[in-house]
Enzyme design. Structure first.
Site, PDB file in Angstrom:
ATOM      1  CB  SER A  38      14.975  21.156 -13.444  1.00 44.90           C
ATOM      2  OG  SER A  38      14.170  22.316 -13.398  1.00 44.90           O
TER       3      SER A  38
ATOM      4  CG  HIS B   5      -1.647  -1.287   1.436  1.00 44.09           C
ATOM      5  ND1 HIS B   5      -2.769  -1.670   0.740  1.00 44.09           N
ATOM      6  CD2 HIS B   5      -1.356  -2.323   2.256  1.00 44.09           C
ATOM      7  CE1 HIS B   5      -3.149  -2.876   1.128  1.00 44.09           C
ATOM      8  NE2 HIS B   5      -2.304  -3.296   2.048  1.00 44.09           N
TER       9      HIS B   5
END
Length: 492
Positions: free
Chosen positions: A294, A164
């Site tokens: 970036s 999970h």
């Protein structure tokens, strides 16, 4: 009304036309050639040669000179002339029949003799898919080999497991990689099966009844059957589809594209895992010295290769629905609403799979693991996971299980509050060491908290898996693996 705003002198430039990024950025030259016009139409011409040779051998009035003339023209294709013919007749096969007939005037009367358009169209598609799978399978094997080496190297390195996407019991870096490997083994099996199951459409006529060929051979059914067999063998197929309509069943396309789509799902799952682990700084894909992550944030090391794989794989996954829907709407012996769709779907499925595997290989050849970061993350969670072991150790030293459970519960919640509310490190073990109740086991805490005691049989599982299931696949491709594993350099 929209108009081309580029200067007139540039409007005929290739950069003013749509170009698929699969060609310009992602797929290999080999796979691009496999779906090129040159490969397609030269294969048509080869098929006309095979047909003529087999018909001559079975008694039709075809000369050696005609066959030699056709063979000399296999790669000499006048594409401009073919385009002129197609503009006039609106039929791609007849356009190329006329183009070839003009190039080979002596053979003109026997080109395409008895055949329908699907003789060249469908059989060529089957040849191209077969060759495409032959290109892809060694790439899959190369990824499997690289991942196997990675899994073996890190089979004993503990790392937090997740269920999970919440921290769970420990696993190992190598065991996690073996899960990716297991999926790729299934892909190798599915692609191999798809390749081995491919047959040749052969010479079946306009509705699959072979009526035109039965007429050519004056009702001699044995010669018609022999023709089908001979042409298939000349094209490199041992088996052929014994019953077809005008086309081979588009269920064949569905089986192949489904296998490719499954490969896409595997790649997406693995690369999604890598992206999650990169965010945790536990594992990274290769990052070149001059690479920019970036334009605004110079420090960033974005997992662009894994993101590319996910992007391509997502497209590949969706193509399965195209193949399924195309098969579903083929009426009776055939309709033509498959044609334009298949031109897109089949080529894109193979080119996308090819591009995904090239990127994956590049990733697998340069995966970087950060053991100290992994150890730090384990240290933040392991104290909670070790609470049951602490309780057992106290009981073995004469403690009361219920009393110990309550003390551990209280200390765990206090430590959890420090982590969640104060943003501090997990100090549960310090709290245990400070509580006089736990004095009998203080000397055992280091061994209780040894991460290697929490990974079960993971290292053995990896070794057994590689030995029993992975190595036989690597051996299967051993003769061609070196070429397939040449360092994968991405175009952009």
């Amino acid at each position: 009304m929209f108009s081309i705003d580029a200067p007139v002198e540039l409007q005929n430039s290739e950069y003013c036309n749509y170009r698929s990024p699969l060609s310009t950025r992602y797929a290999s030259k080999e796979m691009q050639y496999n779906f090129s016009d040159q490969k397609k139409f030269s294969t048509w011409r080869k098929l006309w040669v095979y047909l003529a040779k087999a018909e001559k051998e079975l008694g039709l009035d075809i000369t050696n000179e005609q066959i030699v003339e056709l063979e000399g023209a296999i790669h000499d294709i006048d594409f401009a002339k073919a385009a002129e013919h197609e503009k006039r007749v609106r039929h791609d096969v007849m356009a190329h029949v006329h183009t070839l007939a003009e190039r080979c005037p002596r053979a003109a009367p026997i080109i395409h003799l008895g055949a329908t358009s699907c003789y060249v169209g469908d059989n060529t598609d089957l040849i191209i898919m077969k060759h495409g799978l032959e290109l892809l399978l060694p790439r899959v094997a190369a990824v499997i080999h690289q991942l196997a080496k990675f899994a073996e190297q890190y089979k004993s390195l503990p790392i937090l497991g997740f269920t999970h996407f919440q921290p769970a019991q420990l696993t190992t870096v190598g065991k996690r990689a073996s899960l990716w490997l297991s999926d790729f083994l299934m892909d190798e099996r599915a692609l191999s099966r798809a390749k081995d199951d491919l047959r040749f459409r052969g010479v079946k006529g306009t509705t699959g009844t072979q009526a035109s060929f039965l007429q050519l051979f004056k009702g001699d059914a044995s010669k018609v059957r022999a023709l089908d067999e001979k042409v298939a063998k000349l094209a490199g197929f041992d088996k052929r589809y014994l019953v077809t309509g005008q086309t081979y069943s588009r269920k064949v396309d569905l089986e192949v594209v489904s296998a490719l789509s499954g490969l896409g799902a595997t790649a997406h799952k693995m690369c999604s895992d890598i992206r999650l682990l990169a965010s945790r700084k536990e594992l990274e894909e290769p990052f070149e010295a001059t690479q920019i992550g970036s334009s605004a944030m110079p420090y960033k090391r974005n997992p662009m290769r894994s993101e590319r794989c996910c992007a391509l794989a997502r497209h590949l996954i969706t193509l399965q629905a195209n193949a399924a829907n195309t098969h579903a709407v083929q009426w009776l012996e055939r309709t033509l609403d498959d044609s334009a769709n298949r031109r897109l779907t089949l080529a894109e499925a193979f080119l996308t799979a090819d591009a995904t595997l090239l990127t994956l290989l590049n990733i697998c050849q340069g995966l970087v693991v950060y053991p100290k970061v992994i150890a730090r993350h384990i240290a933040q969670e392991l104290p909670f996971m070790a609470t049951e072991n602490i309780i057992m150790a106290m009981v073995q030293n004469g403690g009361d299980r219920q009393v110990c459970h309550e003390k551990i519960r209280v200390l765990s919640h206090e430590a959890g509050a420090q982590v969640k509310q104060q943003g501090k490190d997990n100090d549960l073990i310090d709290r245990v060491k400070s509580d006089p109740y736990f004095v009998p086991i203080i000397s055992q805490l280091d061994s209780i908290l040894d991460a290697s005691t929490f990974i079960g049989r993971a290292p053995d599982q990896v070794s057994e898996f590689i030995e029993e299931e992975v190595n036989p696949i690597i051996f299967k491709y051993s003769s061609i693996l070196a070429d397939a594993e040449k360092p994968a350099i991405l175009n952009i």
